[in-house]
Scaffold this motif. Sequence first.
Motif, PDB file in Angstrom:
ATOM      1  N   ASP A   6     -11.716  -4.080  -8.607  1.00 11.42           N
ATOM      2  CA  ASP A   6     -11.924  -3.787  -7.183  1.00 11.42           C
ATOM      3  C   ASP A   6     -11.285  -4.861  -6.317  1.00 11.42           C
ATOM      4  O   ASP A   6     -10.669  -4.567  -5.302  1.00 11.42           O
ATOM      5  N   VAL A   7     -11.441  -6.130  -6.714  1.00  8.31           N
ATOM      6  CA  VAL A   7     -10.855  -7.232  -5.958  1.00  8.31           C
ATOM      7  C   VAL A   7      -9.342  -7.122  -5.966  1.00  8.31           C
ATOM      8  O   VAL A   7      -8.690  -7.244  -4.932  1.00  8.31           O
ATOM      9  N   ALA A   8      -8.754  -6.853  -7.134  1.00 13.02           N
ATOM     10  CA  ALA A   8      -7.302  -6.735  -7.240  1.00 13.02           C
ATOM     11  C   ALA A   8      -6.797  -5.555  -6.421  1.00 13.02           C
ATOM     12  O   ALA A   8      -5.794  -5.642  -5.729  1.00 13.02           O
ATOM     13  N   THR A   9      -7.513  -4.410  -6.492  1.00 10.05           N
ATOM     14  CA  THR A   9      -7.104  -3.241  -5.741  1.00 10.05           C
ATOM     15  C   THR A   9      -7.137  -3.524  -4.251  1.00 10.05           C
ATOM     16  O   THR A   9      -6.213  -3.207  -3.522  1.00 10.05           O
ATOM     17  N   SER A  10      -8.196  -4.146  -3.794  1.00 10.75           N
ATOM     18  CA  SER A  10      -8.277  -4.441  -2.372  1.00 10.75           C
ATOM     19  C   SER A  10      -7.215  -5.476  -1.987  1.00 10.75           C
ATOM     20  O   SER A  10      -6.704  -5.441  -0.871  1.00 10.75           O
ATOM     21  N   ALA A  11      -6.870  -6.370  -2.902  1.00 11.78           N
ATOM     22  CA  ALA A  11      -5.829  -7.360  -2.616  1.00 11.78           C
ATOM     23  C   ALA A  11      -4.477  -6.676  -2.461  1.00 11.78           C
ATOM     24  O   ALA A  11      -3.735  -6.984  -1.528  1.00 11.78           O
ATOM     25  N   ALA A  12      -4.137  -5.746  -3.330  1.00 15.38           N
ATOM     26  CA  ALA A  12      -2.862  -5.027  -3.209  1.00 15.38           C
ATOM     27  C   ALA A  12      -2.840  -4.254  -1.894  1.00 15.38           C
ATOM     28  O   ALA A  12      -1.813  -4.208  -1.214  1.00 15.38           O
ATOM     29  N   ALA A  13      -3.968  -3.683  -1.515  1.00 18.67           N
ATOM     30  CA  ALA A  13      -4.054  -2.967  -0.240  1.00 18.67           C
ATOM     31  C   ALA A  13      -3.879  -3.938   0.928  1.00 18.67           C
ATOM     32  O   ALA A  13      -3.186  -3.630   1.899  1.00 18.67           O
ATOM     33  N   LYS A  14      -4.488  -5.137   0.831  1.00 19.46           N
ATOM     34  CA  LYS A  14      -4.336  -6.151   1.881  1.00 19.46           C
ATOM     35  C   LYS A  14      -2.871  -6.528   2.071  1.00 19.46           C
ATOM     36  O   LYS A  14      -2.435  -6.826   3.176  1.00 19.46           O
ATOM     37  N   LEU A  15      -2.129  -6.541   0.981  1.00 18.05           N
ATOM     38  CA  LEU A  15      -0.724  -6.919   1.037  1.00 18.05           C
ATOM     39  C   LEU A  15       0.160  -5.785   1.560  1.00 18.05           C
ATOM     40  O   LEU A  15       1.330  -6.000   1.843  1.00 18.05           O
ATOM     41  N   GLY A  16      -0.410  -4.593   1.675  1.00 22.62           N
ATOM     42  CA  GLY A  16       0.314  -3.484   2.286  1.00 22.62           C
ATOM     43  C   GLY A  16       1.303  -2.773   1.396  1.00 22.62           C
ATOM     44  O   GLY A  16       2.186  -2.057   1.888  1.00 22.62           O
ATOM     45  N   PHE A  17       1.199  -2.924   0.093  1.00 27.82           N
ATOM     46  CA  PHE A  17       2.134  -2.257  -0.799  1.00 27.82           C
ATOM     47  C   PHE A  17       1.778  -0.793  -0.950  1.00 27.82           C
ATOM     48  O   PHE A  17       0.613  -0.427  -0.972  1.00 27.82           O
ATOM     49  N   LYS A  18       2.816   0.045  -1.040  1.00 26.54           N
ATOM     50  CA  LYS A  18       2.593   1.476  -1.198  1.00 26.54           C
ATOM     51  C   LYS A  18       3.559   2.035  -2.252  1.00 26.54           C
ATOM     52  O   LYS A  18       4.510   1.366  -2.657  1.00 26.54           O
ATOM     53  N   GLN A  19       3.276   3.240  -2.673  1.00 24.46           N
ATOM     54  CA  GLN A  19       4.074   3.921  -3.689  1.00 24.46           C
ATOM     55  C   GLN A  19       5.564   3.862  -3.340  1.00 24.46           C
ATOM     56  O   GLN A  19       5.930   4.053  -2.180  1.00 24.46           O
ATOM     57  N   ASP A  20       6.384   3.565  -4.323  1.00 24.43           N
ATOM     58  CA  ASP A  20       7.846   3.523  -4.237  1.00 24.43           C
ATOM     59  C   ASP A  20       8.420   2.292  -3.538  1.00 24.43           C
ATOM     60  O   ASP A  20       9.635   2.204  -3.362  1.00 24.43           O
ATOM     61  N   ARG A  37      -0.651  -8.958 -10.249  1.00 26.41           N
ATOM     62  CA  ARG A  37       0.677  -8.408 -10.537  1.00 26.41           C
ATOM     63  C   ARG A  37       0.558  -6.967 -11.036  1.00 26.41           C
ATOM     64  O   ARG A  37       1.278  -6.071 -10.577  1.00 26.41           O
ATOM     65  N   ASP A  38      -0.352  -6.743 -11.989  1.00 24.11           N
ATOM     66  CA  ASP A  38      -0.542  -5.400 -12.544  1.00 24.11           C
ATOM     67  C   ASP A  38      -0.948  -4.422 -11.454  1.00 24.11           C
ATOM     68  O   ASP A  38      -0.467  -3.283 -11.412  1.00 24.11           O
ATOM     69  N   ASP A  39      -1.839  -4.855 -10.576  1.00 24.68           N
ATOM     70  CA  ASP A  39      -2.304  -3.975  -9.517  1.00 24.68           C
ATOM     71  C   ASP A  39      -1.172  -3.634  -8.539  1.00 24.68           C
ATOM     72  O   ASP A  39      -1.054  -2.500  -8.099  1.00 24.68           O
ATOM     73  N   ILE A  40      -0.345  -4.604  -8.216  1.00 23.78           N
ATOM     74  CA  ILE A  40       0.787  -4.342  -7.325  1.00 23.78           C
ATOM     75  C   ILE A  40       1.740  -3.355  -7.988  1.00 23.78           C
ATOM     76  O   ILE A  40       2.201  -2.402  -7.356  1.00 23.78           O
ATOM     77  N   GLU A  41       2.011  -3.564  -9.272  1.00 24.69           N
ATOM     78  CA  GLU A  41       2.894  -2.638  -9.991  1.00 24.69           C
ATOM     79  C   GLU A  41       2.313  -1.226 -10.002  1.00 24.69           C
ATOM     80  O   GLU A  41       3.044  -0.247  -9.842  1.00 24.69           O
ATOM     81  N   GLU A  42       1.005  -1.134 -10.167  1.00 31.11           N
ATOM     82  CA  GLU A  42       0.359   0.183 -10.138  1.00 31.11           C
ATOM     83  C   GLU A  42       0.479   0.796  -8.739  1.00 31.11           C
ATOM     84  O   GLU A  42       0.769   1.989  -8.591  1.00 31.11           O
ATOM     85  N   ALA A  43       0.280   0.000  -7.711  1.00 31.73           N
ATOM     86  CA  ALA A  43       0.346   0.504  -6.331  1.00 31.73           C
ATOM     87  C   ALA A  43       1.743   1.002  -5.973  1.00 31.73           C
ATOM     88  O   ALA A  43       1.882   2.012  -5.284  1.00 31.73           O
ATOM     89  N   VAL A  44       2.780   0.299  -6.428  1.00 34.16           N
ATOM     90  CA  VAL A  44       4.151   0.690  -6.075  1.00 34.16           C
ATOM     91  C   VAL A  44       4.760   1.669  -7.082  1.00 34.16           C
ATOM     92  O   VAL A  44       5.783   2.280  -6.802  1.00 34.16           O
ATOM     93  N   GLY A  45       4.155   1.778  -8.247  1.00 32.43           N
ATOM     94  CA  GLY A  45       4.632   2.735  -9.242  1.00 32.43           C
ATOM     95  C   GLY A  45       5.806   2.263 -10.063  1.00 32.43           C
ATOM     96  O   GLY A  45       6.493   3.067 -10.696  1.00 32.43           O
ATOM     97  N   SER A  46       6.065   0.946 -10.070  1.00 35.26           N
ATOM     98  CA  SER A  46       7.154   0.411 -10.886  1.00 35.26           C
ATOM     99  C   SER A  46       6.906  -1.070 -11.149  1.00 35.26           C
ATOM    100  O   SER A  46       6.048  -1.687 -10.517  1.00 35.26           O
ATOM    101  N   GLU A  47       7.691  -1.610 -12.086  1.00 36.92           N
ATOM    102  CA  GLU A  47       7.593  -3.035 -12.372  1.00 36.92           C
ATOM    103  C   GLU A  47       8.170  -3.834 -11.211  1.00 36.92           C
ATOM    104  O   GLU A  47       9.025  -3.348 -10.460  1.00 36.92           O
ATOM    105  N   LEU A  48       7.710  -5.068 -11.069  1.00 36.35           N
ATOM    106  CA  LEU A  48       8.276  -5.965 -10.065  1.00 36.35           C
ATOM    107  C   LEU A  48       9.695  -6.331 -10.476  1.00 36.35           C
ATOM    108  O   LEU A  48       9.982  -6.508 -11.669  1.00 36.35           O
TER     109      LEU A  48
END
Length: 138
Positions: A6-20, A37-48
């Motif tokens: 939950d913390v990681a998910t909310s952190a990725a959301a705080k950073l404003g990352f979105k799919q693609d 890192r994993d959460d950001i990759e999940e949010a954007v749908g690809s590896e960093l």
Amino acid sequence: MSEADDVATSAAAKLGFKQDDLVQEFGYDDDVDFDLRDDIEEAVGSELLDEDDHEVADAALLWWREGDGDLVDALVDSLTTLEENAVVWVLTPKAGRDGYVPPTDIQEAAPTAGLHVTSSAGVSKDWAATRLVTARRQ
């Protein structure tokens, strides 16, 4: 989903990352927050993207620690493949952690690199994030 997730998910959301979104990562080392890192990759749908990629990115993640070198140079390097008006997130160890970087270091380096500090957020137990954007032209 665990509390850490939950913390990681909310952190990725705080950073404003979105799919693609294409996100390029700088300063990767074995001390980075792998859950974030994993959460950001999940949010954007690809590896960093790594430092050597030459694709045009929507955002940059810069893991930065005291002793990593010249922050201005690192910020300028992070801008080379970014879209116009893209965001640079500088991730630094929180106060009391090894490698802590005072916020004033970022505030002083940003204008020299053509960037402006807009906000900051705690994104994990050990790391804080500072959002930088391209300084407006007069």
